[in-house]
Design a protein around this motif. Structure first.
Motif, PDB file in Angstrom:
ATOM      1  N   SER A  19       0.792  -1.221   0.000  1.00 14.61           N
ATOM      2  CA  SER A  19       0.000   0.000   0.000  1.00 14.61           C
ATOM      3  C   SER A  19       0.824   1.271   0.000  1.00 14.61           C
ATOM      4  O   SER A  19       0.368   2.304  -0.456  1.00 14.61           O
ATOM      5  CB  SER A  19      -0.909   0.023   1.232  1.00 14.61           C
ATOM      6  N   ASP A 118      -0.889  10.197  -7.484  1.00 11.74           N
ATOM      7  CA  ASP A 118      -0.351   8.869  -7.783  1.00 11.74           C
ATOM      8  C   ASP A 118      -0.924   7.833  -6.834  1.00 11.74           C
ATOM      9  O   ASP A 118      -1.264   6.718  -7.244  1.00 11.74           O
ATOM     10  CB  ASP A 118       1.183   8.886  -7.690  1.00 11.74           C
ATOM     11  N   ARG A 122      -3.541   4.375  -7.616  1.00 11.30           N
ATOM     12  CA  ARG A 122      -3.174   2.977  -7.348  1.00 11.30           C
ATOM     13  C   ARG A 122      -3.714   2.446  -6.034  1.00 11.30           C
ATOM     14  O   ARG A 122      -3.444   1.298  -5.658  1.00 11.30           O
ATOM     15  CB  ARG A 122      -1.646   2.840  -7.352  1.00 11.30           C
ATOM     16  N   SER A 124      -5.641   0.615  -3.207  1.00 13.96           N
ATOM     17  CA  SER A 124      -6.355  -0.652  -3.238  1.00 13.96           C
ATOM     18  C   SER A 124      -7.169  -0.817  -1.954  1.00 13.96           C
ATOM     19  O   SER A 124      -7.088   0.005  -1.027  1.00 13.96           O
ATOM     20  CB  SER A 124      -5.361  -1.810  -3.347  1.00 13.96           C
TER      21      SER A 124
END
Length: 408
Positions: A19, A118, A122, A124
């Motif tokens: 992460s 950014d 990405r 999650s």
């Protein structure tokens, strides 16, 4: 609770390679959070204008204190301590349960974290698990109650949609403004002709013009007028004057005066006026790609017959289309005048996430109430029944439940 708590849990450490989140800070002081907050506000990152520091700091100082809400600002950082996400929350006690929700209350149409772009691209489900595990370890809140969250902002998905969620109680109509779209693609020729015909009556008034308030004197004059006229308009609709609640007027005045680094104000005011009077005004937030209306009103004079609010809205749409904005909304709710301009709906959702055993029942109750309200708002028969019941309560002197901020 200490001024700032730093949580680096085993859960966070275990997920770090996946992460990028290495630690979570919980801060209860606006000044301490301000540098990170402003750094995440820059246009390269992802944030709505409703979560700007200048807007929410004014709300916390003027309104939050009256509501006994304390800052509960959550900052997620990576291993190098670079900020990835900031959640601008306020903590309240509700029936003995500590509820953390977004600052701004009912005056914020959209609620989202401020995100490093950014990281937002990405993020999650594991990222969000790290945040929840750390907040559970911190123990400062029992439940997260996050309402009116957009599923996307600009071109990126909202990472918080990875938590369990449900549709928000109300919809938010939106006008999409594709690049290079012709004016008739935004508003039909027939609608424009009707408005142009009405506007001819106003154009005969000496000094008639569309304006955006640019200096403190113009802002002050428009707000003085708004706070005189709006209570009358709300009384006509048998609605309570939400702008008379403690701290609201001071919050709005401070936010409208707050000057951003780009030269704009935290809340921008658009108006139609002539030499004799202010005819209509709309105020909202803008971020270079979207304008979102917060509050409005229009004159009590005979000039109201020419639909000045609709004419002003057309002028605002044309202004932002020329600035290459991509969307415009008139706030939560499906009032008829909003649908004249906004044909699509912004998908928005609510999340109620328990952090403690005490919070489980609260989260379940909040979610159930939200689903019930959504069902009423989206069933014409149930909505008509609710309206009749509200009218009956008003007839008995009971407090009306609706707190509309906008007008037709």
């Amino acid at each position: 609770m200490t001024m700032a708590a730093v949580i680096e849990s085993r859960t966070a450490q275990a997920h770090r390679p996946m992460s990028g989140i290495a630690l979570i800070e919980v801060i209860s002081d606006l000044a301490q959070a301000e540098p990170v907050w402003r750094a995440l506000e820059v246009s390269d990152n992802l944030a709505t204008p409703y979560q700007r520091f200048d807007l929410l700091a004014a709300w916390q100082r003027e309104v939050g204190v009256h509501e006994r809400a304390t800052p509960f600002i959550v900052i997620a950082r990576d291993a190098e301590k670079r900020p990835l996400m900031l959640l601008p929350l306020a903590l309240r006690q509700v029936f003995g349960v500590r509820v953390a929700s977004f600052m701004g209350g009912k005056h914020s149409t959209f609620n989202m974290p401020l995100l490093d772009r950014d990281f937002a691209a990405r993020a999650s489900a594991a990222d969000l698990d790290v945040v929840l595990a750390s907040l559970r370890k911190h123990g400062g809140a029992d439940v997260l109650a996050f309402t009116q969250q957009p599923k996307r902002w600009r071109d990126l998905a909202n990472p918080l949609a990875k938590w369990p969620h449900q549709p928000s109680v109300n919809d938010c109509p939106v006008l999409l403004m594709p690049p290079g779209a012709a004016p008739t693609a935004l508003l039909s020729n027939s609608f424009r002709k009707r408005l142009k015909s009405k506007e001819k009556k106003l154009q005969a008034l000496p000094g008639y013009r569309y304006m955006i308030a640019r200096n403190d004197a113009e802002i002050g004059e428009l707000l003085d007028w708004f706070f005189r006229i709006k209570p009358v308009r709300m009384a006509e609709q048998k609605l309570p004057n939400v702008f008379a609640e403690p701290g609201i007027e001071a919050f709005i005045r401070n936010a409208c005066m707050a000057q951003l680094g780009c030269g704009h104000r935290a809340i921008e005011i658009h108006a139609l006026r002539c030499d004799a009077e202010i005819i209509a005004m709309f105020a909202g937030v803008a971020d270079g790609a979207r304008f979102s209306m917060m509050f409005n009103t229009y004159t009590l004079s005979e000039n109201a017959r020419w639909s000045p609010g609709l004419i002003l809205m057309r002028s605002i749409i044309d202004h932002y289309a020329q600035q290459d904005f991509r969307a415009l909304d008139l706030g939560i709710g499906s009032d008829d005048y909003k649908r004249m301009f906004c044909k699509d709906d912004e998908p928005i959702f609510d999340s109620y996430v328990p952090l403690t055993a005490r919070g489980r029942l609260a989260a379940s109750s909040m979610a159930a109430l939200g689903r019930a309200k959504h069902a009423v708002k989206h069933s014409p028969a149930l909505f008509r029944l609710a309206q009749r019941l509200r009218g009956a309560m008003q007839g008995r002197g009971g407090a009306p439940q609706s707190e509309a901020k906008t007008e037709d």
